[in-house]
Write a protein that holds these residues in place. Structure first.
Motif, PDB file in Angstrom:
ATOM      1  N   GLU A   1       0.819  -1.205   0.000  1.00 27.45           N
ATOM      2  CA  GLU A   1       0.000   0.000   0.000  1.00 27.45           C
ATOM      3  C   GLU A   1       0.863   1.269   0.000  1.00 27.45           C
ATOM      4  OE1 GLU A   1      -3.115   0.675  -0.745  1.00 27.45           O
ATOM      5  OE2 GLU A   1      -2.702   2.782  -0.327  1.00 27.45           O
ATOM      6  N   ALA A   2       2.007   1.225   0.682  1.00 23.22           N
ATOM      7  CA  ALA A   2       2.864   2.420   0.725  1.00 23.22           C
ATOM      8  C   ALA A   2       3.350   2.761  -0.688  1.00 23.22           C
ATOM      9  CB  ALA A   2       4.052   2.173   1.655  1.00 23.22           C
ATOM     10  N   SER A   3       3.713   1.747  -1.452  1.00 20.91           N
ATOM     11  CA  SER A   3       4.178   1.955  -2.816  1.00 20.91           C
ATOM     12  C   SER A   3       3.037   2.484  -3.695  1.00 20.91           C
ATOM     13  CB  SER A   3       4.743   0.643  -3.373  1.00 20.91           C
ATOM     14  OG  SER A   3       5.016   0.773  -4.733  1.00 20.91           O
ATOM     15  N   ALA A   4       1.826   1.954  -3.466  1.00 18.54           N
ATOM     16  CA  ALA A   4       0.661   2.427  -4.232  1.00 18.54           C
ATOM     17  C   ALA A   4       0.409   3.906  -3.938  1.00 18.54           C
ATOM     18  CB  ALA A   4      -0.573   1.593  -3.888  1.00 18.54           C
ATOM     19  N   ALA A   5       0.506   4.275  -2.650  1.00 19.79           N
ATOM     20  CA  ALA A   5       0.240   5.663  -2.262  1.00 19.79           C
ATOM     21  C   ALA A   5       1.299   6.597  -2.865  1.00 19.79           C
ATOM     22  CB  ALA A   5       0.219   5.788  -0.738  1.00 19.79           C
ATOM     23  N   GLU A   6       2.550   6.157  -2.863  1.00 22.01           N
ATOM     24  CA  GLU A   6       3.612   6.986  -3.435  1.00 22.01           C
ATOM     25  C   GLU A   6       3.395   7.164  -4.944  1.00 22.01           C
ATOM     26  OE1 GLU A   6       7.690   5.612  -2.659  1.00 22.01           O
ATOM     27  OE2 GLU A   6       8.347   6.864  -4.338  1.00 22.01           O
ATOM     28  N   ALA A   7       3.025   6.063  -5.609  1.00 21.06           N
ATOM     29  CA  ALA A   7       2.790   6.123  -7.059  1.00 21.06           C
ATOM     30  C   ALA A   7       1.633   7.069  -7.364  1.00 21.06           C
ATOM     31  CB  ALA A   7       2.480   4.730  -7.602  1.00 21.06           C
ATOM     32  N   GLU A   8       0.606   7.032  -6.510  1.00 20.85           N
ATOM     33  CA  GLU A   8      -0.564   7.883  -6.696  1.00 20.85           C
ATOM     34  C   GLU A   8      -0.144   9.357  -6.738  1.00 20.85           C
ATOM     35  OE1 GLU A   8      -5.150   7.583  -5.222  1.00 20.85           O
ATOM     36  OE2 GLU A   8      -3.591   6.805  -3.894  1.00 20.85           O
ATOM     37  N   GLY A   9       0.753   9.734  -5.819  1.00 26.96           N
ATOM     38  CA  GLY A   9       1.234  11.122  -5.785  1.00 26.96           C
ATOM     39  C   GLY A   9       1.989  11.470  -7.055  1.00 26.96           C
ATOM     40  N   ARG A  10       2.854  10.550  -7.502  1.00 28.77           N
ATOM     41  CA  ARG A  10       3.646  10.821  -8.709  1.00 28.77           C
ATOM     42  C   ARG A  10       2.769  10.915  -9.952  1.00 28.77           C
ATOM     43  NH1 ARG A  10       9.136  10.030  -8.100  1.00 28.77           N
ATOM     44  NH2 ARG A  10       9.680   9.163  -6.075  1.00 28.77           N
ATOM     45  N   ILE A  11       1.780  10.009 -10.034  1.00 29.59           N
ATOM     46  CA  ILE A  11       0.910  10.008 -11.220  1.00 29.59           C
ATOM     47  C   ILE A  11       0.063  11.282 -11.236  1.00 29.59           C
ATOM     48  CG2 ILE A  11      -1.021   8.828 -12.361  1.00 29.59           C
ATOM     49  CD1 ILE A  11       0.255   6.170 -11.224  1.00 29.59           C
ATOM     50  N   ALA A  12      -0.478  11.651 -10.072  1.00 29.37           N
ATOM     51  CA  ALA A  12      -1.300  12.874 -10.008  1.00 29.37           C
ATOM     52  C   ALA A  12      -0.482  14.076 -10.473  1.00 29.37           C
ATOM     53  CB  ALA A  12      -1.822  13.087  -8.590  1.00 29.37           C
ATOM     54  N   ALA A  13       0.793  14.124 -10.066  1.00 32.14           N
ATOM     55  CA  ALA A  13       1.639  15.270 -10.435  1.00 32.14           C
ATOM     56  C   ALA A  13       1.968  15.271 -11.927  1.00 32.14           C
ATOM     57  CB  ALA A  13       2.926  15.243  -9.604  1.00 32.14           C
ATOM     58  N   ALA A  14       1.833  14.114 -12.572  1.00 26.30           N
ATOM     59  CA  ALA A  14       2.188  14.009 -13.997  1.00 26.30           C
ATOM     60  C   ALA A  14       1.029  14.378 -14.918  1.00 26.30           C
ATOM     61  CB  ALA A  14       2.662  12.590 -14.309  1.00 26.30           C
ATOM     62  N   LEU A  15      -0.171  14.605 -14.330  1.00 27.21           N
ATOM     63  CA  LEU A  15      -1.351  14.884 -15.155  1.00 27.21           C
ATOM     64  C   LEU A  15      -1.790  16.329 -14.947  1.00 27.21           C
ATOM     65  CD1 LEU A  15      -3.428  11.695 -14.218  1.00 27.21           C
ATOM     66  CD2 LEU A  15      -1.714  11.926 -16.026  1.00 27.21           C
ATOM     67  N   ALA A  16      -2.130  17.024 -16.022  1.00 27.45           N
ATOM     68  CA  ALA A  16      -2.646  18.390 -15.902  1.00 27.45           C
ATOM     69  C   ALA A  16      -4.053  18.435 -16.488  1.00 27.45           C
ATOM     70  CB  ALA A  16      -1.725  19.367 -16.633  1.00 27.45           C
ATOM     71  N   LEU A  17      -5.006  18.880 -15.662  1.00 29.13           N
ATOM     72  CA  LEU A  17      -6.402  19.001 -16.111  1.00 29.13           C
ATOM     73  C   LEU A  17      -6.683  20.443 -16.500  1.00 29.13           C
ATOM     74  CD1 LEU A  17      -8.349  16.831 -13.496  1.00 29.13           C
ATOM     75  CD2 LEU A  17      -7.149  16.148 -15.565  1.00 29.13           C
ATOM     76  N   SER A  18      -7.624  20.598 -17.429  1.00 30.61           N
ATOM     77  CA  SER A  18      -7.976  21.944 -17.863  1.00 30.61           C
ATOM     78  C   SER A  18      -9.491  22.051 -17.975  1.00 30.61           C
ATOM     79  CB  SER A  18      -7.304  22.217 -19.219  1.00 30.61           C
ATOM     80  OG  SER A  18      -8.211  22.787 -20.117  1.00 30.61           O
ATOM     81  N   PRO A  19     -10.057  23.218 -17.681  1.00 30.25           N
ATOM     82  CA  PRO A  19     -11.513  23.362 -17.806  1.00 30.25           C
ATOM     83  C   PRO A  19     -11.959  23.347 -19.268  1.00 30.25           C
ATOM     84  CG  PRO A  19     -10.489  25.436 -17.101  1.00 30.25           C
ATOM     85  CD  PRO A  19      -9.401  24.428 -17.163  1.00 30.25           C
ATOM     86  N   ALA A  20     -11.054  23.684 -20.181  1.00 35.81           N
ATOM     87  CA  ALA A  20     -11.421  23.743 -21.599  1.00 35.81           C
ATOM     88  C   ALA A  20     -11.102  22.428 -22.288  1.00 35.81           C
ATOM     89  CB  ALA A  20     -10.640  24.870 -22.272  1.00 35.81           C
ATOM     90  N   PRO A  21     -11.906  22.034 -23.289  1.00 34.54           N
ATOM     91  CA  PRO A  21     -11.618  20.796 -24.025  1.00 34.54           C
ATOM     92  C   PRO A  21     -10.188  20.805 -24.575  1.00 34.54           C
ATOM     93  CG  PRO A  21     -13.752  21.650 -24.668  1.00 34.54           C
ATOM     94  CD  PRO A  21     -13.122  22.691 -23.786  1.00 34.54           C
TER      95      PRO A  21
END
Ligand code: URA
Ligand code: CA
Length: 442
Positions: free
Chosen positions: A401-421
């Motif tokens: 679980e610790a590795s999953a949680a760490e990966a979650e942080g890294r993956i979230a930081a690698a994605l950028a969301l935008s309000p526009a299509p």
């Protein structure tokens, strides 16, 4: 002949003779030229370049610095090489498909490097699979099955081994003549007569801009003409992982799913495009339409999956994984990563995603690290998708679980969301052949 005058010539922008280039390659291979002089010449080449004739001479001299395999595979030995991607499992999809169409795929692959995965590491997640086959054995496998994916055998291009290690630490990797000679010397030494190159473009690629990537592709195609080999290059994007699966056993599973007709998407599309170029370069199809219909028949009839089974069996692996993917290593923790924000997925840092998988254990940090074949993640969203809060962004396959949680942080930081299509990422940019550059819009 002396090395100082060779450095002097390149420093003063003079083209080097074939004999000077052969002296340099030999001296790199047998270490008779010290590293500081090799490094000085590498920097002079990086700054002042080489013309097509010099690059071809360097490529041949580096190939001839070690063993030259002459594989009798009863056909045209064809190889495909990618300059390095994430979630890029095209080899495992196209080698069996091309073999099912009569191709002779002799593929010498590498290990994972940094954020990019390596085909050998992926294959070794199949129980029993051997990648270090003796030469007679892999040539026999290519003859009877039509494809084999193995580690480099023999002493292939030892000059490249010396020069690549020096380039890495002297800021001379990003030189077109040095990249071309490095990649192609190894392919020529391994006996490939037809070569399809997948040159990645974008952040994290060898060449950052599209123009530079096309120039690299053109330089490699030009060497084919000089060396009597059939070479074509495809320039493709690496904005996000090509397949949805990132991790060794997970990528094998995705390749099996595609060959079994259960999965599609960009990995399948790019594999079919590269596979078609391999059939054309091998002389097994005259046009792209013809090549595509041969490949589609092989896929739809299940002959591609059958070839993968034969290839796995020939290399000592458990071919039952093709019928039951649960026989592949499974991670102890498998859970979704849920979105905490909403918006269009506008940008993905593919390099950061590759590093996230590496940190989970899918890649090496130190050279001798042991890979965990089971870990990684399966992306459920691609660039351009709309994400709602609570949607599954990806499924994590972690060792704990610790590795999953760490990966979650890294993956979230690698994605950028935008309000526009946001537009989808481009997959294919250009096809470079001896006839010229064709722009692709896929
Ligand atoms: N891969 C190689 O083998 N050589 C290079 O120079 C770059 C990528
Ligand atoms: Ca990137």
């Amino acid at each position: 002949m002396d090395i100082v005058s060779i450095i002097e010539d390149k420093k003063n922008r003079r083209a080097l003779s074939k004999e000077q280039i052969a002296f340099f390659a030999r001296g790199a291979a047998d270490h008779s030229i010290p590293d500081y002089q090799l490094a000085a010449l590498l920097m002079a080449i990086r700054l002042n370049g080489m013309d097509a004739r010099e690059t071809a001479d360097l490529t041949m001299a580096m190939a001839e610095s070690g063993d030259m395999l002459k594989p009798d595979v009863q056909g045209v030995p064809v190889d495909k090489h990618s300059t390095g991607g994430v979630g890029d499992t095209t080899t495992l999809v196209l080698a069996p498909l091309v073999a099912a169409c009569g191709g002779k795929v002799l593929k010498m692959s590498g290990r994972g490097l940094g954020h990019t995965g390596g085909t050998l590491d992926k294959l070794e997640s199949i129980p029993g699979m051997r990648v270090a086959l003796p030469e007679e054995e892999f040539i026999q496998a290519v003859r009877t099955v039509g494809c084999a994916v193995v580690s480099q055998s023999g002493q292939l291009a030892p000059a490249d081994k010396t020069l690549y290690a020096l380039r890495d630490v002297t800021a001379t990797v990003d030189s077109i003549p040095l990249i071309v000679s490095s990649i192609l010397s190894k392919k020529f030494a391994a006996g490939a007569k037809a070569i399809v190159l997948d040159v990645k473009t974008g952040s994290g690629a060898l060449m950052p801009t599209l123009d530079d990537s096309i120039a690299l592709a053109q330089a490699m195609v030009d060497i084919g003409a000089h060396a009597g080999r059939s070479i074509v290059a495809v320039v493709s994007g690496m904005e996000e992982p090509l397949g949805s699966h990132v991790g060794n056993a997970l990528e094998v599973k995705e390749a099996i799913d595609i060959l079994a007709g259960r999965s599609g998407g960009p990995l399948k599309a790019v594999s079919l495009f590269l596979g078609a170029q391999m059939l054309i370069a091998s002389g097994l199809a005259g046009t792209e339409d013809q090549a595509r219909s041969l490949l589609t028949d092989a896929l739809d009839s299940g002959r591609g999956l059958l070839k993968l089974k034969e290839m796995i069996a020939a290399q000592g692996g458990d071919a039952r994984v093709c019928d039951d993917v649960t026989l592949l290593p499974q991670a102890p923790v498998i859970r979704p990563m849920l979105a905490r924000e909403e918006g269009y997925l506008a940008h993905v840092d593919g390099t950061a995603l590759g590093l996230a998988a590496q940190r989970m254990g899918a890649g090496r940090i130190a050279k001798d690290d042991v890979i965990d074949p089971a870990v990684g993640f399966v992306m459920q969203k691609r660039i351009g998708d709309f994400i709602r809060r609570g949607d599954t962004i990806c499924t994590l396959h972690a060792k704990n679980e610790a590795s999953a949680a760490e990966a979650e942080g890294r993956i979230a930081a690698a994605l950028a969301l935008s309000p526009a299509p946001a537009p989808r990422a481009r997959l294919l940019y250009a096809l470079v052949t001896p006839q010229g550059v064709q722009t692709l819009n896929a």
